[in-house]
Design an enzyme around this catalytic site. Sequence first.
Site, PDB file in Angstrom:
ATOM      1  N   ASN A   6     -75.849  72.345   6.609  1.00 18.68           N
ATOM      2  CA  ASN A   6     -76.067  72.215   5.031  1.00 18.68           C
ATOM      3  C   ASN A   6     -76.942  70.787   4.733  1.00 18.68           C
ATOM      4  O   ASN A   6     -76.276  69.777   5.336  1.00 18.68           O
ATOM      5  CB  ASN A   6     -75.414  72.693   3.657  1.00 18.68           C
ATOM      6  N   GLU A  11     -79.461  68.541   2.717  1.00 21.43           N
ATOM      7  CA  GLU A  11     -79.543  68.323   1.129  1.00 21.43           C
ATOM      8  C   GLU A  11     -80.389  67.454   0.693  1.00 21.43           C
ATOM      9  O   GLU A  11     -81.110  66.936   1.259  1.00 21.43           O
ATOM     10  CB  GLU A  11     -78.563  67.969   0.230  1.00 21.43           C
ATOM     11  N   CYS A  64     -78.696  75.269   3.156  1.00 24.26           N
ATOM     12  CA  CYS A  64     -77.581  76.147   3.362  1.00 24.26           C
ATOM     13  C   CYS A  64     -76.819  76.293   4.952  1.00 24.26           C
ATOM     14  O   CYS A  64     -78.672  76.009   5.291  1.00 24.26           O
ATOM     15  CB  CYS A  64     -77.194  77.643   3.614  1.00 24.26           C
ATOM     16  N   GLU A 101     -75.822  78.156   6.817  1.00 29.45           N
ATOM     17  CA  GLU A 101     -76.156  79.452   7.917  1.00 29.45           C
ATOM     18  C   GLU A 101     -77.720  79.190   7.675  1.00 29.45           C
ATOM     19  O   GLU A 101     -78.495  80.304   8.967  1.00 29.45           O
ATOM     20  CB  GLU A 101     -75.734  80.225   6.824  1.00 29.45           C
ATOM     21  N   CYS A 156     -72.761  81.853   0.588  1.00 31.90           N
ATOM     22  CA  CYS A 156     -73.118  82.414  -1.044  1.00 31.90           C
ATOM     23  C   CYS A 156     -73.848  83.156  -1.208  1.00 31.90           C
ATOM     24  O   CYS A 156     -74.214  84.400   0.163  1.00 31.90           O
ATOM     25  CB  CYS A 156     -73.590  80.840  -1.934  1.00 31.90           C
TER      26      CYS A 156
HETATM   27  N1  THU Z   1     -73.447  75.579   1.104  1.00 36.12           N
HETATM   28  C1  THU Z   1     -73.838  75.844   2.157  1.00 36.12           C
HETATM   29  O1  THU Z   1     -74.271  75.342   2.884  1.00 36.12           O
HETATM   30  N2  THU Z   1     -73.892  77.779   2.888  1.00 36.12           N
HETATM   31  C2  THU Z   1     -72.802  78.453   1.932  1.00 36.12           C
HETATM   32  O2  THU Z   1     -72.719  79.944   2.362  1.00 36.12           O
HETATM   33  C3  THU Z   1     -72.505  77.634   0.419  1.00 36.12           C
HETATM   34  C4  THU Z   1     -73.198  76.674  -0.038  1.00 36.12           C
HETATM   35  C5  THU Z   1     -74.290  74.329   0.562  1.00 36.12           C
HETATM   36  C6  THU Z   1     -74.903  73.555   0.043  1.00 36.12           C
HETATM   37  C7  THU Z   1     -75.065  72.553  -1.037  1.00 36.12           C
HETATM   38  O3  THU Z   1     -75.461  71.348   0.124  1.00 36.12           O
HETATM   39  C8  THU Z   1     -73.600  72.891  -0.534  1.00 36.12           C
HETATM   40  O4  THU Z   1     -72.619  74.057   0.470  1.00 36.12           O
HETATM   41  C9  THU Z   1     -72.409  72.694  -2.077  1.00 36.12           C
HETATM   42  O5  THU Z   1     -73.006  74.294  -2.601  1.00 36.12           O
END
Ligand code: THU
Length: 121
Positions: free
Chosen positions: A42, A44, A53, A55, A82
């Site tokens: 991920n 940000e 994300c 994925e 998610c």
């Molecule tokens: N996150 C992911 O990378 N993949 C998911 O399926 C769940 C959430 C990340 C997004 C964000 O950077 C952090 O986790 C907290 O939500």
Amino acid sequence: MTDDDLLSRADAIAERAYAPYSEFNVGVAVLARDGTVFEGVNVENAAYPLGLCAEENAIGTAVTQGYGPGDFEALAVNASPCGGCRQWLWQMKFDRIIFRNAGQVVTMSPAELLPETFDDL
Ligand code: THU
């Protein structure tokens, strides 16, 4: 590559996440049918909704290399995917998803993760 090995790859690559806001490091490892493994984390942003994300990044890397729906066997991730990512998992037609949730390792299909999925193809 076993599912345990794939999840270990996901766990390891999670250390490269750029997650200064949530401090929640997510790592993904994708196994293609030809044995190639793609990784993602991920990433940000100060404008929070722009965050990507793990994925999405792993799938985007694979697609950039010429892979697409049907070319993938499994995806491992160190968190429960998610809702939005579940739609991506469906789109790419993975056989199975291996993930960590509440201390357990869970394996499910995209259809199990997102029943009655929206699909226009
Ligand atoms: N996150 C992911 O990378 N993949 C998911 O399926 C769940 C959430 C990340 C997004 C964000 O950077 C952090 O986790 C907290 O939500």
